[in-house]
Enzyme design. Structure first.
Site, PDB file in Angstrom:
ATOM      1  CE  LYS A 191      34.152 -15.375  16.409  1.00 33.72           C
ATOM      2  NZ  LYS A 191      33.531 -15.918  15.317  1.00 33.72           N
ATOM      3  CB  SER A 226      31.518  -8.900   5.260  1.00 36.27           C
ATOM      4  OG  SER A 226      31.035  -8.843   6.464  1.00 36.27           O
ATOM      5  CG  PHE A 245      34.022 -18.267   5.372  1.00 41.02           C
ATOM      6  CD1 PHE A 245      34.388 -19.323   4.299  1.00 41.02           C
ATOM      7  CD2 PHE A 245      33.267 -17.443   5.061  1.00 41.02           C
ATOM      8  CE1 PHE A 245      34.115 -18.870   2.820  1.00 41.02           C
ATOM      9  CE2 PHE A 245      33.069 -17.072   3.705  1.00 41.02           C
ATOM     10  CZ  PHE A 245      33.424 -17.723   2.820  1.00 41.02           C
ATOM     11  CD  GLU A 268      33.592  -9.272  -0.371  1.00 38.93           C
ATOM     12  OE1 GLU A 268      33.000  -9.166   0.656  1.00 38.93           O
ATOM     13  OE2 GLU A 268      34.686  -9.574  -0.769  1.00 38.93           O
ATOM     14  CD  GLU A 313      30.288 -18.113  13.079  1.00 40.08           C
ATOM     15  OE1 GLU A 313      31.453 -17.532  13.106  1.00 40.08           O
ATOM     16  OE2 GLU A 313      29.328 -17.332  12.994  1.00 40.08           O
ATOM     17  CB  CYS A 326      39.740 -10.799   0.845  1.00 42.16           C
ATOM     18  SG  CYS A 326      41.408 -10.886   0.916  1.00 42.16           S
TER      19      CYS A 326
END
Ligand code: NAD
Length: 496
Positions: free
Chosen positions: A173, A226, A149, A381, A176, A281
């Site tokens: 993909k 992740s 995301f 994290e 979402e 990240c």
């Protein structure tokens, strides 16, 4: 309420699924649209479209493929404000940050326009008398990309420009949580002249991801997300015979030596810790302060934090909301954990006054000192605007701490000592290193990726690694018949 559909064969595709998921405007806390969640059969439709487009696209001339990328680059550059607005609306990041994301994605498109040069093979004449050997690289087929995301435009752009330029066809993909940027880019690729079926987008959750991982006609998987999911992706796709690169999570440390310029360090820590609300990240989440700098540094960081504004990304604020309410609550829960574990909360971002919707997913910049390395605040994290300080006595203690982390995505050292920096770049077990640079994301013509639990597979994103990942090499040994070399010889071929 609009439902965002998939994109297959150059057109909107609704598929058979009745499942949807809400997409929020995180600055308002309201649902702005729903997104369709693909079934296994929907994913198969997209893969079959990509498979059907592959022979013609992989057989198109380098000039034709390059031409489409040039056109896409021009369109993306001219209309970047449009996609930046989509990013701000669905992700929440502020407009300047959204434009920065697109700019870093454009770098990869520009690099991919060099594909005629990047795909060159090798040639050796006369390896044996009258025998030549040469190599060439060819596309894999249908490649799958699964993205997170936090960079809804840039992470797909890390992969698909090179994949397409090399002659592959793509099924993307996207997350979402913020899926609209992927569809916007799909339409732009069509406008740039990309043939239908070369680039397809399916929305979805685990069902669609598993369908891609297990599909016999998908040649490779490029994943970013992740660490637990990256590990799962790597194992599952490998088991199904695919080439896989799976980039995972991070916990990035900034090592501050006593001789560093503390004003530069404080600026960098605030920018790298709180930019994009810490949902990067490559965000700095831990400052490792080599004493005696910690008190002075904290004072400088704190004074900069008081000036930060939080709010709707379209309103000129410094920092936007978090992606969902659940994620905001989880990130905020670490502030309680910090207190319980004996740390000092220097700045508490809960209760921040945000310039945005009353129900927006807000959390202000948070600074926590004396974080114990046994605390979950240090170990996990957090992926939010929470910056931790760990105090150490020596450079050696700091490097040992960084090297003991399971993650190895990014790190930075701040010092004016060239020898210390050089030693650090050699000793630290991390894939991307900044020297007085807090977010060392390599430019498009290098490759991006971490070590250890931050990358599964041996191939990084974009740059030279991408050519290797998205193509297969052939080596050809050729002799144009010369009658003097005829005859029977059952021995193993040797050069002579
Ligand atoms: P995520 O792992 O939750 O999701 C990533 C993708 O995997 C999404 O497309 C999602 O739909 C899919 N997914 C989620 N759960 C799944 C499951 N159980 N099975 C199969 N697929 C599943 O990650 P996120 O929250 O979207 O993104 C944030 C994470 O991504 C952070 O950990 C961050 O560090 C990481 N990240 C890493 C890099 C990098 O380059 N190393 C870059 C960006 C983000």
């Amino acid at each position: 309420m609009e439902t965002l559909e998939h994109w297959v064969s150059g057109a909107v595709f609704a598929g058979e699924s009745t499942r949807t998921s809400p997409v929020y405007n995180p600055a308002e806390g309201t649902v702005s649209r729903d997104v369709r969640l693909a079934t296994t059969a929907d994913v198969d439709t997209a893969v079959q479209a990509a498979k059907a487009a592959f022979p013609e696209w992989s057989g198109a001339s380098l000039a034709k493929r390059q031409g489409v990328l040039f056109a896409f680059r021009e369109l993306l550059n001219a209309r970047k404000a449009e996609v930046a607005a989509i990013l701000t609306n669905e992700h929440g990041k502020v407009t300047s940050d959204a434009l920065g994301e697109v700019a870093r994605g454009l770098e990869v498109v520009e690099w991919a326009t060099s594909i005629p040069h990047l795909m060159k093979g090798e040639y050796s004449e006369n390896v044996s008398t009258g025998v030549d050997v040469y190599s060439l690289r060819q596309a894999l087929g249908v490649v799958g990309i699964i993205s997170p995301f936090n960079f809804p435009a840039m992470v797909p752009l890390w992969f698909f420009p090179v994949a397409i330029a090399a002659g592959n066809t793509v099924v993307l993909k996207p997350s979402e949580k913020d899926p609209s940027a992927a569809i916007w880019m799909a339409k732009l690729l069509k406008e740039a002249g990309l043939p239908d079926g070369v680039f397809n987008v399916v929305h979805g959750d685990k069902e669609s991801v598993d369908a891609l991982l297990e599909h016999p006609d998908v040649a490779s998987i490029s994943f970013v997300g992740s660490t637990p999911i990256a590990k799962y992706i790597y194992e599952t796709a490998s088991k199904h015979g695919k080439r896989v690169q799976a980039l995972g999570g991070a916990k990035n440390h900034m090592l501050v030596l006593p001789d560093a310029d503390l004003d530069l360090v404080a600026d960098s820590a605030v920018n790298a810790g709180f930019g994009s609300a810490g949902e990067r990240c490559m965000a700095i989440s831990v400052i490792v302060a080599v004493e005696p700098v910690a008190d002075d540094l904290i004072a400088k960081i704190k004074s900069r934090m008081t000036g930060l504004t939080v709010g709707d990304g379209t309103r000129g604020c410094d920092m936007g909301p978090l992606i969902t309410k659940e994620h905001r609550d989880k990130v905020a829960s670490y502030i309680d954990i910090a207190t319980k574990d004996g740390a000092t909360v220097v700045v508490d971002g809960r209760g921040v006054k945000a310039d945005g919707g009353a129900d927006g997913f807000w959390l202000g910049p948070t600074l926590i000192d004396r974080v114990a390395t046994s605390s979950d605040v240090y170990k996990h994290e957090i992926f939010g605007p929470v910056l931790s300080i760990v105090r150490v006595a020596t450079y050696e203690e700091g490097v040992a701490l960084i090297n003991s982390s399971p993650y190895g995505n990014g790190t930075a050292i701040f010092t004016n000592d060239g020898g210390a920096a050089r030693r650090f770049q050699r000793e630290v077990q991390v894939g991307m290193i900044g020297i007085n640079v807090p977010i060392p994301v390599p430019v498009g013509y290098y490759s991006f990726g971490g070590w250890k639990d931050s990358l599964f597979g041996d191939t990084k994103a974009y740059g030279p690694d991408a050519i290797h990942f998205f193509t297969r090499q052939k080596a050809i040994t050729s002799r144009w018949l010369d009658p003097s070399h005829g005859g029977i010889n059952l021995g193993f071929p040797q050069n002579g």
